[in-house]
Motif scaffolding. Structure first.
Motif, mmCIF file in Angstrom:
data_model
loop_
_atom_site.group_PDB
_atom_site.id
_atom_site.type_symbol
_atom_site.label_atom_id
_atom_site.label_comp_id
_atom_site.label_asym_id
_atom_site.label_seq_id
_atom_site.Cartn_x
_atom_site.Cartn_y
_atom_site.Cartn_z
ATOM 1 N N GLU A 14 0.962 -1.231 -0.001
ATOM 2 C CA GLU A 14 -0.125 -0.068 -0.075
ATOM 3 C C GLU A 14 0.805 1.354 -0.227
ATOM 4 O OE1 GLU A 14 -3.306 0.342 -0.229
ATOM 5 O OE2 GLU A 14 -3.514 -1.675 -0.645
ATOM 6 N N PRO A 15 0.635 2.257 -0.611
ATOM 7 C CA PRO A 15 1.439 3.410 -1.067
ATOM 8 C C PRO A 15 1.333 4.090 0.247
ATOM 9 C CG PRO A 15 -0.813 3.871 -2.036
ATOM 10 C CD PRO A 15 -0.754 2.320 -1.486
ATOM 11 N N GLY A 16 0.738 4.041 1.346
ATOM 12 C CA GLY A 16 0.486 4.915 2.443
ATOM 13 C C GLY A 16 0.554 6.059 2.263
ATOM 14 N N SER A 17 1.505 6.986 2.981
ATOM 15 C CA SER A 17 1.901 8.433 2.867
ATOM 16 C C SER A 17 1.905 8.929 1.618
ATOM 17 C CB SER A 17 2.906 8.891 3.930
ATOM 18 O OG SER A 17 4.241 8.119 3.614
ATOM 19 N N LEU A 18 2.428 7.981 0.608
ATOM 20 C CA LEU A 18 2.714 8.723 -0.684
ATOM 21 C C LEU A 18 1.637 8.664 -1.878
ATOM 22 C CD1 LEU A 18 6.142 6.494 -1.560
ATOM 23 C CD2 LEU A 18 6.067 8.836 -0.812
ATOM 24 N N GLU A 20 -0.972 10.772 -1.836
ATOM 25 C CA GLU A 20 -1.134 12.128 -2.192
ATOM 26 C C GLU A 20 -0.074 12.673 -3.059
ATOM 27 O OE1 GLU A 20 -3.832 13.764 -1.571
ATOM 28 O OE2 GLU A 20 -4.606 12.309 -0.023
ATOM 29 N N TRP A 21 0.920 11.854 -3.496
ATOM 30 C CA TRP A 21 2.252 12.518 -4.269
ATOM 31 C C TRP A 21 2.471 11.851 -5.405
ATOM 32 C CZ3 TRP A 21 4.277 16.578 -2.202
ATOM 33 C CH2 TRP A 21 4.185 17.045 -0.708
ATOM 34 N N GLY A 22 1.398 11.180 -5.849
ATOM 35 C CA GLY A 22 1.705 10.442 -7.345
ATOM 36 C C GLY A 22 2.012 11.454 -8.482
ATOM 37 N N GLN A 114 12.379 21.893 -6.447
ATOM 38 C CA GLN A 114 12.220 20.907 -5.119
ATOM 39 C C GLN A 114 12.673 19.647 -5.287
ATOM 40 O OE1 GLN A 114 10.705 23.288 -3.235
ATOM 41 N NE2 GLN A 114 9.326 22.240 -2.377
ATOM 42 N N CYS A 115 13.755 19.284 -4.640
ATOM 43 C CA CYS A 115 14.409 17.919 -4.607
ATOM 44 C C CYS A 115 13.466 16.786 -4.524
ATOM 45 C CB CYS A 115 15.618 17.861 -3.805
ATOM 46 S SG CYS A 115 16.436 16.292 -3.493
ATOM 47 N N ILE A 116 13.227 15.867 -5.406
ATOM 48 C CA ILE A 116 12.135 14.906 -5.066
ATOM 49 C C ILE A 116 12.553 13.978 -3.943
ATOM 50 C CG2 ILE A 116 11.211 12.715 -5.937
ATOM 51 C CD1 ILE A 116 11.217 13.924 -8.581
ATOM 52 N N LEU A 117 13.882 13.745 -3.659
ATOM 53 C CA LEU A 117 14.283 12.897 -2.364
ATOM 54 C C LEU A 117 13.994 13.560 -1.061
ATOM 55 C CD1 LEU A 117 16.025 11.718 -4.944
ATOM 56 C CD2 LEU A 117 17.911 11.193 -3.123
ATOM 57 N N SER A 118 13.815 14.993 -1.231
ATOM 58 C CA SER A 118 13.692 15.587 0.237
ATOM 59 C C SER A 118 12.005 15.584 0.170
ATOM 60 C CB SER A 118 14.347 16.831 0.366
ATOM 61 O OG SER A 118 15.742 16.915 0.468
ATOM 62 N N LEU A 119 11.446 16.042 -0.923
ATOM 63 C CA LEU A 119 10.016 16.389 -0.783
ATOM 64 C C LEU A 119 9.291 15.174 -0.572
ATOM 65 C CD1 LEU A 119 7.792 18.417 -1.363
ATOM 66 C CD2 LEU A 119 7.571 17.630 -3.515
ATOM 67 N N LEU A 120 9.509 13.944 -1.002
ATOM 68 C CA LEU A 120 8.904 12.467 -0.743
ATOM 69 C C LEU A 120 9.686 11.806 0.599
ATOM 70 C CD1 LEU A 120 8.327 11.034 -4.210
ATOM 71 C CD2 LEU A 120 6.947 12.666 -2.945
ATOM 72 N N TYR A 169 8.958 -0.119 -1.260
ATOM 73 C CA TYR A 169 9.428 0.399 -0.017
ATOM 74 C C TYR A 169 8.672 1.525 0.621
ATOM 75 C CZ TYR A 169 13.390 -2.528 -1.190
ATOM 76 O OH TYR A 169 14.221 -3.730 -1.789
ATOM 77 N N PRO A 170 7.307 1.787 0.238
ATOM 78 C CA PRO A 170 6.537 3.061 0.520
ATOM 79 C C PRO A 170 6.452 3.323 1.965
ATOM 80 C CG PRO A 170 4.861 1.261 -0.025
ATOM 81 C CD PRO A 170 6.241 0.890 -0.428
ATOM 82 N N TYR A 171 6.785 2.164 2.912
ATOM 83 C CA TYR A 171 6.440 2.160 4.339
ATOM 84 C C TYR A 171 7.593 2.911 4.920
ATOM 85 C CZ TYR A 171 9.106 -1.992 3.118
ATOM 86 O OH TYR A 171 9.783 -2.995 2.701
ATOM 87 N N LEU A 172 8.831 3.208 4.035
ATOM 88 C CA LEU A 172 10.038 3.898 4.686
ATOM 89 C C LEU A 172 10.037 5.131 4.615
ATOM 90 C CD1 LEU A 172 12.814 1.368 3.503
ATOM 91 C CD2 LEU A 172 11.754 1.404 5.637
ATOM 92 N N PHE A 173 9.115 5.879 3.511
ATOM 93 C CA PHE A 173 9.016 7.319 3.167
ATOM 94 C C PHE A 173 8.283 8.319 4.140
ATOM 95 C CE2 PHE A 173 10.309 5.044 -0.361
ATOM 96 C CZ PHE A 173 11.041 5.905 -1.193
ATOM 97 N N GLN A 174 8.871 9.249 4.243
ATOM 98 C CA GLN A 174 8.185 10.335 5.344
ATOM 99 C C GLN A 174 8.000 11.734 4.485
ATOM 100 O OE1 GLN A 174 10.477 10.389 8.800
ATOM 101 N NE2 GLN A 174 9.442 8.429 9.709
ATOM 102 N N PRO A 175 7.046 11.769 3.756
ATOM 103 C CA PRO A 175 6.948 13.065 2.819
ATOM 104 C C PRO A 175 7.288 14.310 3.623
ATOM 105 C CG PRO A 175 5.207 11.680 1.951
ATOM 106 C CD PRO A 175 5.979 10.823 3.440
ATOM 107 N N ASP A 176 7.889 15.368 3.091
ATOM 108 C CA ASP A 176 8.221 16.533 3.636
ATOM 109 C C ASP A 176 7.051 17.597 4.001
ATOM 110 O OD1 ASP A 176 10.193 18.184 5.037
ATOM 111 O OD2 ASP A 176 10.520 19.393 3.458
ATOM 112 N N ALA A 177 5.955 17.316 3.739
ATOM 113 C CA ALA A 177 4.647 18.225 3.695
ATOM 114 C C ALA A 177 3.387 17.343 3.916
ATOM 115 C CB ALA A 177 4.525 18.972 2.471
ATOM 116 N N ALA A 178 2.377 18.176 4.473
ATOM 117 C CA ALA A 178 1.281 17.314 4.843
ATOM 118 C C ALA A 178 0.539 17.401 3.601
ATOM 119 C CB ALA A 178 0.389 18.537 5.730
#
Length: 293
Positions: A14-18, A20-22, A114-120, A169-178
């Motif tokens: 499941e994409p989880g926190s990602l 909203e970021w497709g 916006q750096c994608i690595l930081s943003l996502l 690995y979507p569960y490892l990601f912590q997007p940088d914005a709400a």
């Protein structure tokens, strides 16, 4: 002739926190800078630094301690490290064995800055990433041998690698914005696109018109979700484009300044140093010394 599908695929996590970021990938600008595989002997280290581009490090053998921003991690065989552009980092080899790794340098940005690595919120590392070794090794091979069309293929391979990490690995990601800010960024995309396509030769009222809001509200939204004004965003975009040209072409610094819309070489050098901490010429020289990291 009657047929039916016999394909059975394992589902992705499941994409989880990602979730909203497709839309980010529809507005992504990804460029491959280079990839080198190096054996680093005892005593090797990377002094504290930050770079105007991102770096992926895939470890083949040995161990090293890395500090990436505020995170300290140990990388060993089959670890993939993610170092976003502008993030301060350092590394030290851990004895007793040499450290062998492939270093992939790239830029991955959305809306030009916006750096994608930081943003996502890419994780500092993924352990046990042996399944990604083939893609990493192929990038080093492409850069070393440079067959016809290698740049296009390398860009596609880097894009595929980053997307694969978000899918598997979507569960490892912590997007940088709400999520709300993600929706605002997406809503502002037409304004960013107009600003970029006209090289800034538009008014804030023109930008507000394409997203159907008032100029005052547009300025407020830019400041809230991007952290800068529309004019500052354009300058940031020009500087990052210049850094990319310094990475990937043999054009002179003057030619790059002209191509990126700076009124003089002195203005370009001053803005570049204010943003990245070094002059354009120093940055180009630095690229020749990043093959060990």
């Amino acid at each position: 002739m009657l047929t039916r599908s016999r394909a059975h695929f394992l589902p992705y996590p499941e994409p989880g926190s990602l979730a909203e970021w497709g839309w980010v990938w529809d507005n992504a600008e990804i460029h491959f800078v280079g990839a080198w595989t190096r054996e680093c002997l005892l005593g090797w280290y990377i002094a504290p630094r930050s770079l105007p581009h991102s770096v992926l490090v895939f470890v083949h053998e040995g161990r090293a301690r890395w500090q990436i921003g505020s995170e300290t991690v140990v990388a060993s065989a089959d670890t993939l490290l993610f170092i976003p552009e502008g993030v301060r980092h350092r590394a030290d080899l851990l004895p007793p064995h040499p450290f062998c790794a492939t270093f992939v340098h790239l830029t991955a940005r959305v809306l030009g800055i916006q750096c994608i690595l930081s943003l996502l919120g890419f994780p500092p590392k993924i352990d046990g990433a042996k399944s990604l070794a083939g893609a990493i090794n192929e990038l080093a091979r492409l850069h070393a041998l440079q067959p016809p069309g290698w740049k296009l293929r390398a860009q596609a391979s880097v894009t595929e690698l980053l997307l694969r990490c978000t899918h598997e690995y979507p569960y490892l990601f912590q997007p940088d914005a709400a999520p709300r800010d993600a929706k605002v960024l997406k809503w502002l995309c037409p304004a960013f696109q107009l600003l970029a396509s006209t090289d800034g030769k538009v008014t804030v009222s023109d930008l507000a018109r394409v997203v159907m809001c008032s100029p005052t509200h547009l300025r407020r939204l830019f400041q809230k979700v991007v952290g800068m004004s529309p004019q500052q965003w354009l300058l940031e975009r020009r500087l990052r484009k210049a850094a990319q040209l310094l990475q990937t072409t043999d054009k002179t610094v003057q030619q790059i300044a002209d191509e990126c819309g700076f009124e003089s070489l002195s203005h370009f050098s001053r803005y570049f140093k204010a943003k990245f901490g070094i002059t354009p010429s120093q940055y180009r020289d630095l690229l020749g010394h990043t093959v060990g990291g």
